[in-house]
Design an enzyme around this catalytic site. Structure first.
Site, mmCIF file in Angstrom:
data_model
loop_
_atom_site.group_PDB
_atom_site.id
_atom_site.type_symbol
_atom_site.label_atom_id
_atom_site.label_comp_id
_atom_site.label_asym_id
_atom_site.label_seq_id
_atom_site.Cartn_x
_atom_site.Cartn_y
_atom_site.Cartn_z
ATOM 1 N N LEU A 8 0.833 -1.190 0.000
ATOM 2 C CA LEU A 8 0.000 0.000 0.000
ATOM 3 C C LEU A 8 0.874 1.249 0.000
ATOM 4 O O LEU A 8 1.639 1.493 0.943
ATOM 5 C CB LEU A 8 -0.928 -0.006 1.214
ATOM 6 C CG LEU A 8 -1.780 -1.275 1.393
ATOM 7 C CD1 LEU A 8 -2.764 -1.101 2.544
ATOM 8 C CD2 LEU A 8 -2.515 -1.637 0.102
ATOM 9 N N GLY A 11 -1.055 6.483 0.202
ATOM 10 C CA GLY A 11 -1.304 7.486 1.240
ATOM 11 C C GLY A 11 -0.586 8.802 0.948
ATOM 12 O O GLY A 11 0.474 8.822 0.316
ATOM 13 N N ARG A 15 1.585 14.048 7.504
ATOM 14 C CA ARG A 15 2.269 14.327 8.776
ATOM 15 C C ARG A 15 3.765 14.517 8.613
ATOM 16 O O ARG A 15 4.431 15.062 9.495
ATOM 17 C CB ARG A 15 1.987 13.196 9.771
ATOM 18 C CG ARG A 15 0.624 13.302 10.427
ATOM 19 C CD ARG A 15 0.381 12.153 11.371
ATOM 20 N NE ARG A 15 0.051 10.922 10.663
ATOM 21 C CZ ARG A 15 -0.118 9.750 11.263
ATOM 22 N NH1 ARG A 15 0.046 9.640 12.570
ATOM 23 N NH2 ARG A 15 -0.436 8.674 10.547
ATOM 24 N N LYS A 22 5.985 10.971 0.698
ATOM 25 C CA LYS A 22 6.577 10.376 1.894
ATOM 26 C C LYS A 22 7.433 9.172 1.568
ATOM 27 O O LYS A 22 8.550 9.007 2.091
ATOM 28 C CB LYS A 22 5.473 9.970 2.874
ATOM 29 C CG LYS A 22 5.988 9.304 4.130
ATOM 30 C CD LYS A 22 4.880 8.861 5.046
ATOM 31 C CE LYS A 22 4.268 7.548 4.632
ATOM 32 N NZ LYS A 22 3.378 6.980 5.672
ATOM 33 N N GLY A 78 -9.163 5.331 2.183
ATOM 34 C CA GLY A 78 -8.930 4.311 3.180
ATOM 35 C C GLY A 78 -8.233 3.072 2.651
ATOM 36 O O GLY A 78 -8.191 2.813 1.450
ATOM 37 N N ASN A 226 5.552 7.885 9.818
ATOM 38 C CA ASN A 226 4.544 8.903 9.526
ATOM 39 C C ASN A 226 4.996 10.309 9.899
ATOM 40 O O ASN A 226 4.241 11.267 9.708
ATOM 41 C CB ASN A 226 3.246 8.587 10.265
ATOM 42 C CG ASN A 226 2.521 7.393 9.663
ATOM 43 O OD1 ASN A 226 2.163 7.403 8.488
ATOM 44 N ND2 ASN A 226 2.342 6.351 10.460
ATOM 45 N N ARG A 332 36.325 13.852 -6.575
ATOM 46 C CA ARG A 332 35.046 14.095 -7.214
ATOM 47 C C ARG A 332 34.756 12.988 -8.236
ATOM 48 O O ARG A 332 35.646 12.192 -8.577
ATOM 49 C CB ARG A 332 35.040 15.478 -7.853
ATOM 50 C CG ARG A 332 35.057 16.604 -6.820
ATOM 51 C CD ARG A 332 35.360 17.946 -7.449
ATOM 52 N NE ARG A 332 34.388 18.308 -8.477
ATOM 53 C CZ ARG A 332 34.538 19.344 -9.303
ATOM 54 N NH1 ARG A 332 35.643 20.090 -9.240
ATOM 55 N NH2 ARG A 332 33.619 19.608 -10.201
ATOM 56 N N TYR A 365 45.009 20.799 -7.450
ATOM 57 C CA TYR A 365 43.791 20.485 -8.187
ATOM 58 C C TYR A 365 44.169 19.753 -9.466
ATOM 59 O O TYR A 365 44.935 20.273 -10.290
ATOM 60 C CB TYR A 365 42.988 21.735 -8.546
ATOM 61 C CG TYR A 365 41.842 21.415 -9.472
ATOM 62 C CD1 TYR A 365 40.762 20.633 -9.033
ATOM 63 C CD2 TYR A 365 41.847 21.834 -10.794
ATOM 64 C CE1 TYR A 365 39.727 20.301 -9.883
ATOM 65 C CE2 TYR A 365 40.806 21.512 -11.660
ATOM 66 C CZ TYR A 365 39.751 20.736 -11.194
ATOM 67 O OH TYR A 365 38.734 20.396 -12.037
ATOM 68 N N ASN A 376 55.416 12.559 -9.624
ATOM 69 C CA ASN A 376 55.382 13.416 -8.436
ATOM 70 C C ASN A 376 54.737 14.750 -8.805
ATOM 71 O O ASN A 376 55.194 15.441 -9.716
ATOM 72 C CB ASN A 376 56.778 13.667 -7.888
ATOM 73 C CG ASN A 376 56.740 14.466 -6.586
ATOM 74 O OD1 ASN A 376 56.559 13.901 -5.501
ATOM 75 N ND2 ASN A 376 56.894 15.777 -6.681
#
Length: 453
Positions: A8, A11, A15, A22, A78, A226, A332, A365, A376
């Site tokens: 299910l 819903g 909340r 959710k 429901g 919930n 990265r 970098y 090196n």
């Protein structure tokens, strides 16, 4: 007898107070719904259906790689209506139907398998638990002989019913033919004005069908989510389960309370995780590794006997055996670090390959670079890979030595065993074995300090 599973997931999850559905909130590295779907898919059921709302395309996308079908509950009226929508999508009207909520990330396939086996030859069963403290789960009602006669939602429970320590865990098993006859009799006589699936137990019990509550000892495994607090609780439960499994397999976890490892992460034997370690996604850590505090590794492959020092961040990268990274390095996505490479403090790599035995010790970098073996890289070196429009590649061949504070302006190549003097800006290729100097000549003004006044 055929086995069908309904999850299910229609819903609204109000909340949780979120613009995101959710069931797509992450819990230990996976959306809530995916945990329940994975457990269901381990059961070798004849079908697994997920009941969604009419606008839940995001849920369908999240499950695109799982062998599930979808049923649509047109309106949020429901759980009985959700199950009816799911049953209408089944190809069979007979067999065993397992129903569970999609917001139960801790449930194990082994628990479901045992529940199904115990439910054989019973028309309707529910898993029951005895949680600590107040909760919003349906209360189990029993007669004087202890037989289950119904389930009442917490919001509808009378004072004498609300004291029951035994509650419904939201996992059900039904004889599909028996259930089909009872679903249509479920009314909306409750505070929420919804058709609750739990109402079928009173209906079935009154009709003489066999109904039963099967107790489960670990209430935490079946906790639903919930609210944000319950999401945090579920994640803590999954995290402890994962860390316990790792420790039992030979991994040292110095402080489980502050170590975060997602469910799909793998860590090899004799590795050590220091406090504050975060391992996310599909990360694989080899054997004999040491991961120090404050390290975060996401969707990366780490070879055997690698040491990662404090504060290092690794994303979408591959690190080969016996490398040493950090402290405070950043890899990265697309970084490939060869065996025995040393990446020191405040070194950043991106879409770059460093061959075996190479070193970049400090403040560097390296982007869009292919670096050979035993190279090196001096402190302060950067690859200038972006001209404002496009990115270009830097190649440094085996055995080269790049002096400190060098700027390599891509596209450029430094040949095998070549040297670049410290402080150089290199804009042209350096042939094998050559020394390149790309800096202004130093001029000293004699006694300048005396004469400036």
């Amino acid at each position: 007898m055929p086995l069908h599973v309904l999850i299910l997931a229609a819903g609204e999850g109000k909340r949780l107070r979120s613009a995101q559905p959710k069931l797509l909130h992450l819990c230990s590295g996976l959306p809530l719904l995916v945990h329940a779907v994975r457990a269901a898919c381990e059961l070798d059921a004849d079908s697994v259906h997920v009941v969604v709302g009419p606008k839940d395309e995001a849920l369908r996308t999240a499950l695109a790689n799982y062998p599930v079908a979808f049923a649509v509950q047109d309106r949020a009226s429901g759980t009985a209506d959700a199950v009816a929508a799911g049953c209408a999508s089944l190809e069979s009207s007979s067999g065993t139907l397992l129903v569970l909520n999609g917001d139960c990330p801790g449930v194990l396939a082994s628990t479901l398998r045992a529940f199904i086996a115990t439910s054989a030859d019973i028309d309707a069963t529910v898993l029951s638990v005895r949680p600590d403290g107040r909760n919003d789960y349906g209360r189990l009602l029993r007669d004087g002989d202890g037989r289950l006669v119904g389930i009442v939602e917490a919001s509808d429970a009378m004072p004498d019913q609300d004291t029951s320590p035994e509650v419904c865990a939201g996992v059900y098993c039904f004889n599909l033919e028996v259930l089909s006859g009872a679903l249509g009799k479920v009314d909306t006589d409750n505070i929420q004005n919804e058709r609750y699936l739990t109402r079928v137990f009173a209906t079935l019990s009154a009709s003489g069908a066999t109904v039963c509550a099967i107790p489960h000892g670990d209430a935490a495994e079946l906790h639903g989510v919930n609210s944000r607090a319950e999401l945090a609780r579920a994640e803590a439960f999954l995290r402890l389960r994962k860390l316990t499994c790792l420790m039992e397999s030979g991994v040292t976890v110095r402080d489980p309370a502050t170590t975060y490892v997602d469910v799909d992460v793998s860590v090899g034997m004799d590795s050590t995780l220091y406090p504050g370690t975060i391992l996310e996604g599909s990360t694989v850590i080899g054997t004999g590794c040491v991961i120090h505090s404050g390290v975060r590794v996401t969707d990366s492959q780490i070879g055997n006997c690698v040491t990662i020092f404090d504060g290092t961040i690794i994303e979408g990268s591959c690190v080969e055996a016996e490398a040493a990274l950090g402290p405070y390095a950043r890899l990265r996505p697309g970084s490939e670090i060869g065996a025995c490479v040393k990446i020191g403090n405040f070194v950043e790599t991106k879409a770059s390959r460093l061959g075996a035995g190479s070193k970049a010790g400090h403040l560097t970098y390296l982007g869009d670079a292919h670096i050979g073996e035993n190279v090196n890289i001096g402190a302060g070196t950067i690859t200038c890979n972006y001209d404002g429009t496009k990115k270009y590649k830097t190649v440094i061949d085996d055995g080269a030595f790049i002096g400190s504070n060098t700027a390599l302006v891509a596209p450029v190549r430094v040949g095998k065993n070549a040297y670049v003097a410290a402080g150089s800006t290199i804009t042209k290729d350096v042939p094998d074995g050559d020394l390149a100097l790309g800096r202004g000549r130093q001029v000293n003004k004699a006694e300048w300090a005396k004469k400036k006044d």
